[in-house]
Enzyme design. Structure first.
Site, PDB file in Angstrom:
ATOM      1  N   CYS A 247       0.819  -1.222   0.000  1.00 36.32           N
ATOM      2  CA  CYS A 247       0.000   0.000   0.000  1.00 36.32           C
ATOM      3  C   CYS A 247       0.849   1.267   0.000  1.00 36.32           C
ATOM      4  O   CYS A 247       0.645   2.167  -0.820  1.00 36.32           O
ATOM      5  CB  CYS A 247      -0.974  -0.015   1.170  1.00 36.32           C
ATOM      6  SG  CYS A 247      -0.245   0.151   2.811  1.00 36.32           S
TER       7      CYS A 247
ATOM      8  N   HIS B 176      -2.609   1.438   6.805  1.00 30.44           N
ATOM      9  CA  HIS B 176      -2.971   1.304   5.392  1.00 30.44           C
ATOM     10  C   HIS B 176      -3.168   2.682   4.788  1.00 30.44           C
ATOM     11  O   HIS B 176      -3.608   3.613   5.460  1.00 30.44           O
ATOM     12  CB  HIS B 176      -4.253   0.483   5.235  1.00 30.44           C
ATOM     13  CG  HIS B 176      -4.521   0.089   3.814  1.00 30.44           C
ATOM     14  ND1 HIS B 176      -3.859  -0.950   3.196  1.00 30.44           N
ATOM     15  CD2 HIS B 176      -5.352   0.608   2.872  1.00 30.44           C
ATOM     16  CE1 HIS B 176      -4.281  -1.065   1.946  1.00 30.44           C
ATOM     17  NE2 HIS B 176      -5.190  -0.114   1.724  1.00 30.44           N
TER      18      HIS B 176
ATOM     19  N   HIS C 166      -5.865   1.848  -4.209  1.00 29.61           N
ATOM     20  CA  HIS C 166      -4.930   1.322  -3.205  1.00 29.61           C
ATOM     21  C   HIS C 166      -4.528  -0.100  -3.575  1.00 29.61           C
ATOM     22  O   HIS C 166      -5.126  -0.744  -4.438  1.00 29.61           O
ATOM     23  CB  HIS C 166      -5.556   1.375  -1.808  1.00 29.61           C
ATOM     24  CG  HIS C 166      -6.659   0.383  -1.583  1.00 29.61           C
ATOM     25  ND1 HIS C 166      -6.837  -0.284  -0.397  1.00 29.61           N
ATOM     26  CD2 HIS C 166      -7.658  -0.064  -2.402  1.00 29.61           C
ATOM     27  CE1 HIS C 166      -7.889  -1.084  -0.478  1.00 29.61           C
ATOM     28  NE2 HIS C 166      -8.408  -0.968  -1.676  1.00 29.61           N
TER      29      HIS C 166
END
Length: 358
Positions: free
Chosen positions: A273, A321, A333
């Protein structure tokens, strides 16, 4: 005398067998302590598997960000160690040259003999010439003393550099050990997720993957005009990127849709990520930190109501994240090993905050 008969054995059936079985089961249950370990648990439902796998992926991603941070620090320690060793080598070369000069001075002094200066003056055929020579020798002595002082200083500098190098080496070894620990955690979580998914049928796995990838989209084809500030990012119909660099980062992210998730990867063909965010802004000429923990502090915080394409959006209380906002309540993402780089709604995960880096 009465005859002794052998007792007749009763058949293992009926009431006797049921009694024996009851006793055996009771013993087994007692040995198991009635804690559920004496019998196999039923297979979890697909929903339970998904919940457990999602949790494992989140834990693996948290460990991945710690791994990325340790990797960054290990690289810095390795570079610093190399710089210290190079500097020490240069100073040792200068030290060897200074030592050679001192050796030449000492040899010349030895060859000149050790007569007392007053005796040399008394025996000299030309006192004036001798006095001139004595003054030169005194100046030479001053130069020798200065040379000795320089050598001593160089020795001190080299020892300081060696000490700093030892500290950096210890730091590097510590970071490498940390990397191994985080790697073990990551691989353990991912293996546990793989084992859970293996409990499902092919059809059940396909349904889960279809649900996870419903917003994936396809790789976008982009033209050179799509990076203009006045154009909305692909997939966004209401909001334009605030500037050319944010637009370029969004464009890069769209070009990577469908790329696989690989922990620790920063592109160009696979990402985690924070690696996707790093690569997207690197393509726009903006340098960002490696980890989510540092990326959230790399710019100005913005409220969710003011998000613009290119803003970094963060999730979970531990800031583990990150995605790139693209407008209309969506982001791009790299989710986890079960899904490639994709477009997804912000509400897919617990929202934690946002940063505008340019």
């Amino acid at each position: 005398m009465a005859a002794h008969r052998k007792p007749r054995q009763r058949s293992l059936g009926g009431h006797t067998v049921r009694t024996a079985a009851t006793i055996a089961l009771a013993g087994a249950a007692g040995a198991a302590g009635f804690d559920g370990t004496g019998h196999a648990e039923p297979n979890p439902t697909p929903a339970q598997v998904k919940a457990k796998v999602d949790k494992l992926y989140q834990e693996a991603e948290a460990a991945t960000e710690k791994y990325n941070g340790a990797q960054e620090k290990a690289t810095a320690a390795e570079q610093r160690l190399k710089a210290l060793r190079d500097e020490a080598a240069r100073k040792e070369a200068r030290l060897n040259s200074a030592r050679e000069q001192l050796g030449s001075m000492a040899a010349a002094q030895y060859r000149s003999g050790g007569l007392d200066p007053a005796m040399q003056l008394a025996l000299s055929d030309d006192p004036d010439q001798y006095l001139d020579g004595a003054a030169f020798a005194e100046r030479a002595g001053d130069r020798q003393s200065a040379a000795v002082a320089r050598v001593r200083g160089q020795l001190g500098e080299i020892e300081r550099l060696r000490g700093a190098a030892r500290v950096q080496l210890a730091s590097l070894k510590s970071r490498q050990a940390e990397l191994k620990r985080h790697k073990k955690t990551i691989t353990g979580k991912l293996e546990a997720a793989r084992r859970l998914l293996s409990l499902l049928t092919a059809q059940e796995r396909a349904r889960l993957e279809a649900g996870a990838g419903s917003a994936t989209g396809t790789r976008a084809s982009r033209t050179s005009t799509d990076t203009r500030d006045d154009l909305p990012a692909p997939g966004s119909t209401t909001t334009a990127a605030p500037n050319s660099r944010a637009s370029a980062a969004v464009s890069y992210a769209y070009s990577k849709l469908g790329s696989p998730y690989v922990w620790g990867a920063t592109g160009p063909n696979a990402f985690d990520c924070s690696g996707l965010v790093l690569a997207a802004y690197r393509s726009a000429g903006v340098s960002l930190p490696r980890t989510t923990y540092a990326q959230i502090d790399a710019g100005r915080r913005v409220p969710r109501s003011e998000l613009l394409p290119g803003d970094l959006v963060f999730f979970y209380s531990g800031i583990t994240h990150v995605g790139i906002y693209v407008g209309d309540g969506k982001m791009i993402h790299a989710p986890n090993p079960s899904a490639p780089v994709r477009v997804a709604p912000l509400d897919e995960m617990p929202y934690a905050g946002a940063t505008r880096v340019v």
